[in-house]
Write an enzyme that holds these catalytic residues in place. Structure first.
Site, PDB file in Angstrom:
ATOM      1  N   HIS A   1      86.073  78.952  75.932  1.00 19.02           N
ATOM      2  CA  HIS A   1      84.895  78.090  75.017  1.00 19.02           C
ATOM      3  C   HIS A   1      83.663  78.803  75.326  1.00 19.02           C
ATOM      4  O   HIS A   1      83.536  79.448  76.207  1.00 19.02           O
ATOM      5  CB  HIS A   1      85.011  76.844  76.070  1.00 19.02           C
ATOM      6  CG  HIS A   1      86.348  76.148  76.091  1.00 19.02           C
ATOM      7  ND1 HIS A   1      87.129  75.830  77.373  1.00 19.02           N
ATOM      8  CD2 HIS A   1      87.078  75.755  75.134  1.00 19.02           C
ATOM      9  CE1 HIS A   1      87.996  75.408  76.990  1.00 19.02           C
ATOM     10  NE2 HIS A   1      88.199  75.032  75.704  1.00 19.02           N
TER      11      HIS A   1
ATOM     12  N   HIS B   1      80.006  77.916  77.018  1.00 16.66           N
ATOM     13  CA  HIS B   1      79.668  76.938  77.961  1.00 16.66           C
ATOM     14  C   HIS B   1      77.972  76.892  77.811  1.00 16.66           C
ATOM     15  O   HIS B   1      77.530  77.742  77.283  1.00 16.66           O
ATOM     16  CB  HIS B   1      79.942  77.165  79.394  1.00 16.66           C
ATOM     17  CG  HIS B   1      81.429  76.806  79.528  1.00 16.66           C
ATOM     18  ND1 HIS B   1      81.600  75.894  80.404  1.00 16.66           N
ATOM     19  CD2 HIS B   1      82.533  77.300  79.194  1.00 16.66           C
ATOM     20  CE1 HIS B   1      83.154  75.732  80.388  1.00 16.66           C
ATOM     21  NE2 HIS B   1      83.531  76.678  79.637  1.00 16.66           N
TER      22      HIS B   1
ATOM     23  N   HIS C   1      80.901  72.529  78.550  1.00 17.30           N
ATOM     24  CA  HIS C   1      81.186  73.115  77.037  1.00 17.30           C
ATOM     25  C   HIS C   1      79.874  72.758  76.408  1.00 17.30           C
ATOM     26  O   HIS C   1      79.328  71.979  76.665  1.00 17.30           O
ATOM     27  CB  HIS C   1      82.461  72.525  76.284  1.00 17.30           C
ATOM     28  CG  HIS C   1      83.722  72.613  77.082  1.00 17.30           C
ATOM     29  ND1 HIS C   1      84.700  72.144  76.495  1.00 17.30           N
ATOM     30  CD2 HIS C   1      83.978  73.374  78.037  1.00 17.30           C
ATOM     31  CE1 HIS C   1      85.908  72.879  77.129  1.00 17.30           C
ATOM     32  NE2 HIS C   1      85.339  73.312  78.200  1.00 17.30           N
TER      33      HIS C   1
ATOM     34  N   HIS D   1      85.517  66.338  73.184  1.00 20.63           N
ATOM     35  CA  HIS D   1      86.326  67.625  73.078  1.00 20.63           C
ATOM     36  C   HIS D   1      87.228  67.563  72.058  1.00 20.63           C
ATOM     37  O   HIS D   1      87.886  66.635  71.823  1.00 20.63           O
ATOM     38  CB  HIS D   1      86.622  68.203  74.478  1.00 20.63           C
ATOM     39  CG  HIS D   1      87.614  69.414  74.350  1.00 20.63           C
ATOM     40  ND1 HIS D   1      86.862  70.371  74.537  1.00 20.63           N
ATOM     41  CD2 HIS D   1      88.816  69.572  74.180  1.00 20.63           C
ATOM     42  CE1 HIS D   1      87.930  71.292  74.453  1.00 20.63           C
ATOM     43  NE2 HIS D   1      88.924  70.965  74.195  1.00 20.63           N
TER      44      HIS D   1
ATOM     45  N   HIS E   1      83.183  69.648  70.450  1.00 15.71           N
ATOM     46  CA  HIS E   1      81.855  70.412  70.776  1.00 15.71           C
ATOM     47  C   HIS E   1      81.731  71.620  70.229  1.00 15.71           C
ATOM     48  O   HIS E   1      82.778  72.493  69.514  1.00 15.71           O
ATOM     49  CB  HIS E   1      82.139  70.866  72.325  1.00 15.71           C
ATOM     50  CG  HIS E   1      82.388  69.793  73.296  1.00 15.71           C
ATOM     51  ND1 HIS E   1      83.479  69.943  74.517  1.00 15.71           N
ATOM     52  CD2 HIS E   1      82.382  68.544  73.446  1.00 15.71           C
ATOM     53  CE1 HIS E   1      83.743  69.104  75.079  1.00 15.71           C
ATOM     54  NE2 HIS E   1      82.951  67.997  74.529  1.00 15.71           N
TER      55      HIS E   1
ATOM     56  N   ASP F   1      83.732  74.660  71.535  1.00 17.05           N
ATOM     57  CA  ASP F   1      85.169  74.221  71.609  1.00 17.05           C
ATOM     58  C   ASP F   1      85.742  75.490  70.678  1.00 17.05           C
ATOM     59  O   ASP F   1      86.001  75.323  69.465  1.00 17.05           O
ATOM     60  CB  ASP F   1      85.585  73.084  70.991  1.00 17.05           C
ATOM     61  CG  ASP F   1      85.354  72.029  72.188  1.00 17.05           C
ATOM     62  OD1 ASP F   1      85.031  72.429  73.265  1.00 17.05           O
ATOM     63  OD2 ASP F   1      85.567  70.826  71.852  1.00 17.05           O
TER      64      ASP F   1
ATOM     65  N   HIS G   1      89.772  80.104  80.363  1.00 15.33           N
ATOM     66  CA  HIS G   1      90.525  79.100  81.465  1.00 15.33           C
ATOM     67  C   HIS G   1      91.627  79.416  81.788  1.00 15.33           C
ATOM     68  O   HIS G   1      92.534  80.338  81.128  1.00 15.33           O
ATOM     69  CB  HIS G   1      90.110  77.888  80.921  1.00 15.33           C
ATOM     70  CG  HIS G   1      88.850  77.399  80.574  1.00 15.33           C
ATOM     71  ND1 HIS G   1      88.342  76.616  81.708  1.00 15.33           N
ATOM     72  CD2 HIS G   1      87.885  77.148  79.917  1.00 15.33           C
ATOM     73  CE1 HIS G   1      87.111  76.154  81.338  1.00 15.33           C
ATOM     74  NE2 HIS G   1      86.689  76.624  80.057  1.00 15.33           N
TER      75      HIS G   1
ATOM     76  N   ARG H   1      88.197  78.255  85.801  1.00 18.50           N
ATOM     77  CA  ARG H   1      87.739  79.229  85.339  1.00 18.50           C
ATOM     78  C   ARG H   1      87.816  80.572  85.752  1.00 18.50           C
ATOM     79  O   ARG H   1      87.712  81.060  86.687  1.00 18.50           O
ATOM     80  CB  ARG H   1      86.217  79.023  85.113  1.00 18.50           C
ATOM     81  CG  ARG H   1      85.444  77.807  84.593  1.00 18.50           C
ATOM     82  CD  ARG H   1      84.311  77.426  84.776  1.00 18.50           C
ATOM     83  NE  ARG H   1      83.789  76.191  84.280  1.00 18.50           N
ATOM     84  CZ  ARG H   1      82.679  75.276  84.175  1.00 18.50           C
ATOM     85  NH1 ARG H   1      81.804  76.411  84.313  1.00 18.50           N
ATOM     86  NH2 ARG H   1      82.613  73.934  83.939  1.00 18.50           N
TER      87      ARG H   1
END
Length: 155
Positions: free
Chosen positions: A44, A46, A61, A69, A78, A81, A118, A141
């Protein structure tokens, strides 16, 4: 235009973002290696390029339109995403084309933000977990990197 992010954490790599014009899709490519479990891992953009408290400081995000999401092909998602990357034997190849993110300017611009890998698979907002509609239940993360303009002499 090109941008780059050097990922650092328990996995690492270099991610390149390429956009031919302001209205074109962005191609996201690279390789991530390290302490991966085999399988899919959330990937993603951020909110912040701030790592003063590690990847935690990168915020949520990137979501300038306050949506739930979702997956990269969903209308409700998002901007950040980008779905999942898949690791095998400690290596994941990144090859994504996305029409939401932008390198030029405006509300969808990702320059100065961060890319995060992630620990778990992103459920694309469909998992039914309390955090599915905010994080995709993608877990911890593993690595993060600030997205910055690429040096044209280096790409």
């Amino acid at each position: 235009m090109q941008a780059v992010a050097k990922l650092e954490g328990s996995v690492e790599g270099t991610i390149t973002f390429t956009q031919q014009s302001e209205d074109a899709a962005v191609t996201v490519t690279g390789e991530v290696t390290g302490d991966f479990t085999d399988g899919k891992h959330g990937f993603h953009i951020h909110e912040y390029g701030d790592f003063t408290d590690g990847c935690t400081s990168a915020g949520a995000h990137f979501n300038p339109f306050n949506k739930d999401h979702g997956g990269p092909d969903d209308a409700e998602r998002h901007v950040g995403d980008l779905g999942n990357i898949e690791a095998t034997s400690g290596k994941a190849t990144v090859d994504i084309t996305d029409k939401q993110i932008n390198l030029y300017s405006g509300e969808r611009c990702i320059i100065g933000r961060s890319v995060v890998v992630h620990a778990d698979q992103d459920d694309l907002g469909k998992g039914g977990y309390p955090d599915s509609k905010t994080t995709g239940h993608a877990g911890a993360r593993l690595a993060c990197g600030i997205i910055g303009y690429a040096n044209p002499d280096q790409v």
